[in-house]
Design a protein around this motif. Sequence first.
Motif, PDB file in Angstrom:
ATOM      1  N   GLY A  39       0.812  -1.208   0.000  1.00 38.74           N
ATOM      2  CA  GLY A  39       0.000   0.000   0.000  1.00 38.74           C
ATOM      3  C   GLY A  39       0.846   1.258   0.000  1.00 38.74           C
ATOM      4  N   GLN A 405      -1.182  -7.877   2.934  1.00 42.94           N
ATOM      5  CA  GLN A 405      -1.706  -6.774   2.128  1.00 42.94           C
ATOM      6  C   GLN A 405      -1.017  -6.708   0.772  1.00 42.94           C
ATOM      7  OE1 GLN A 405      -1.616  -2.835   3.877  1.00 42.94           O
ATOM      8  NE2 GLN A 405      -2.323  -1.887   1.962  1.00 42.94           N
ATOM      9  N   ASP A 409      -3.046  -6.713  -2.491  1.00 35.90           N
ATOM     10  CA  ASP A 409      -2.906  -5.651  -3.497  1.00 35.90           C
ATOM     11  C   ASP A 409      -2.597  -6.237  -4.870  1.00 35.90           C
ATOM     12  OD1 ASP A 409      -3.343  -3.778  -1.539  1.00 35.90           O
ATOM     13  OD2 ASP A 409      -1.235  -3.268  -1.247  1.00 35.90           O
ATOM     14  N   SER A 413      -4.869  -5.903  -8.116  1.00 29.53           N
ATOM     15  CA  SER A 413      -4.311  -5.335  -9.340  1.00 29.53           C
ATOM     16  C   SER A 413      -4.503  -6.292 -10.518  1.00 29.53           C
ATOM     17  CB  SER A 413      -2.823  -5.039  -9.144  1.00 29.53           C
ATOM     18  OG  SER A 413      -2.242  -4.561 -10.332  1.00 29.53           O
ATOM     19  N   GLN A 450      -8.796  -7.035  -0.026  1.00 34.52           N
ATOM     20  CA  GLN A 450      -7.809  -5.981   0.143  1.00 34.52           C
ATOM     21  C   GLN A 450      -8.207  -5.028   1.279  1.00 34.52           C
ATOM     22  OE1 GLN A 450      -7.632  -3.050  -3.000  1.00 34.52           O
ATOM     23  NE2 GLN A 450      -5.376  -2.982  -2.909  1.00 34.52           N
ATOM     24  N   ARG A 454      -6.029  -4.206   4.681  1.00 32.54           N
ATOM     25  CA  ARG A 454      -5.667  -2.845   5.105  1.00 32.54           C
ATOM     26  C   ARG A 454      -6.139  -2.570   6.523  1.00 32.54           C
ATOM     27  NH1 ARG A 454      -7.758   1.498   0.922  1.00 32.54           N
ATOM     28  NH2 ARG A 454      -6.698   2.844   2.470  1.00 32.54           N
TER      29      ARG A 454
END
Length: 487
Positions: A39, A405, A409, A413, A450, A454
């Motif tokens: 992140g 994370q 991510d 993506s 995700q 976070r």
Amino acid sequence: MAIALALPGCAVGPDFHAPAAPDAPLTSAPLPAATTQAGGVAQRFNPGADIAGDWWTLYRSPQLNALISTALTNNPSLDAAQATLLEAEENTRADQALLLPTVSGSFNAQRSQASDAVTAAFAPGRQATKLKPYTLYNTSLSVSYDLDIWGESRRVIEGQAAQAEYQRDELEAAYLTLTANIVTSAVTVASLNAQIDATDQVIASEQQVLGILQTQVGLGGVAQAQVLQQQAQLAQVDATLPPLQSQLAQAQNQLAAYAGTFPGNFKPQNFTLDSLQLPADLPVSIPSALVAQRPDIRAAAAQLHVATANVGVADANMLPQITLTGQIGHQSITTDTLFTPQTLLWNLAAGVTQPLFEGGQLLAQRKSALAALRASAGQYQNTVIIAFQNVADVLAALQYDATEQQAADAAASASAQSLKVTRDQYQLGGQPFTAVLTAQTAYQNAVLVQARARATRLADTAALYQALGGGWWHRQDVAQNCCGVIP
């Protein structure tokens, strides 16, 4: 008497010494310099760094700061903890009077009538003459002092002062728990908001797929079985939304309780993950500092101190007690002569009391105090071990949180790229629209995972500050000489 007056310099029983900090590292493996970057943030570990008293401001959320400020003013648990501390402080002041003499004054007026027999006794052979009623006036000043030759009173005061210190540490623990719980609940609200948004979008995508399939069934392009399958899929996704909404409502109600208000009077807090900034620099206290600053360890040490002092009290109760008393006053049948030298009276006494037979009570009380001391020592050691475990657990969690994370991510993506490619192919006629909706659903599910990753990272960061003691020694709302938190 001179020997008795010289003895109060000593006190029987063991003297308390704070236990030494354990010579052990916080983690079994060396701590890395930083976590994996995820992140856009790689959290750096700073061994020996100090902790800010208002550590929650590192999340850069004015909304969170305002909520905590309100809670510190209105939360009833803090009021109760502070009142308990004040009670212990006043009890300490009350016990300090044990070292001083007690002084009391009195004035009495007694109206009496003597019988004829009294007159005959003082004037035998004479005709009895009844005495007139008279008033006897008495005024006196009394002083009593217990010589604390074995230190019993001093041990009582020492134990009560340690009890007050325990209540101060309990107040700090309540303060730390409250602030950490508010941060964690705010993160929970933000996570649930993100999950609900992602779930709503997944449901919308599934509904679009269902609508297309129903149209295709009407045109004879697909079998009815595919529609039924899609309906089942939509129902499964629909079923995941109410639990999230329920958890969100409960989290809002919990924030209301932390803020010291009723749920019906509380304005829901609309926290989002983007409104909470992840702190990049994390302190890691050295073991000796951790022992000195964790409120629960300090409270356990104070309880050990109380138990140590109680052993001294039990020892002193088995030894001779010396009391000095004195009284001076005047006694007269008229107020005019009450304070003349002829009416003066006084007495001075010294008493020694040595328990000889108490049915084994004093010995049993001493053994009980020693057992309580051993129990407090074990509880202290267990508290320290659990505290080190808390810190080690959080430090490990933060490292794995970053890795989690990072993977989430990457999955989000990749799902976003897959959705883009599928959309491009659909525009060129290479994919049906249902493939676009399926890719969109996969992307929203990845976004949901995700968001959880976070949130976990944000919450575990708060857990680290709580595990390290929260920096209460730097706050400006602490009165060092009295009462802890001052709202």
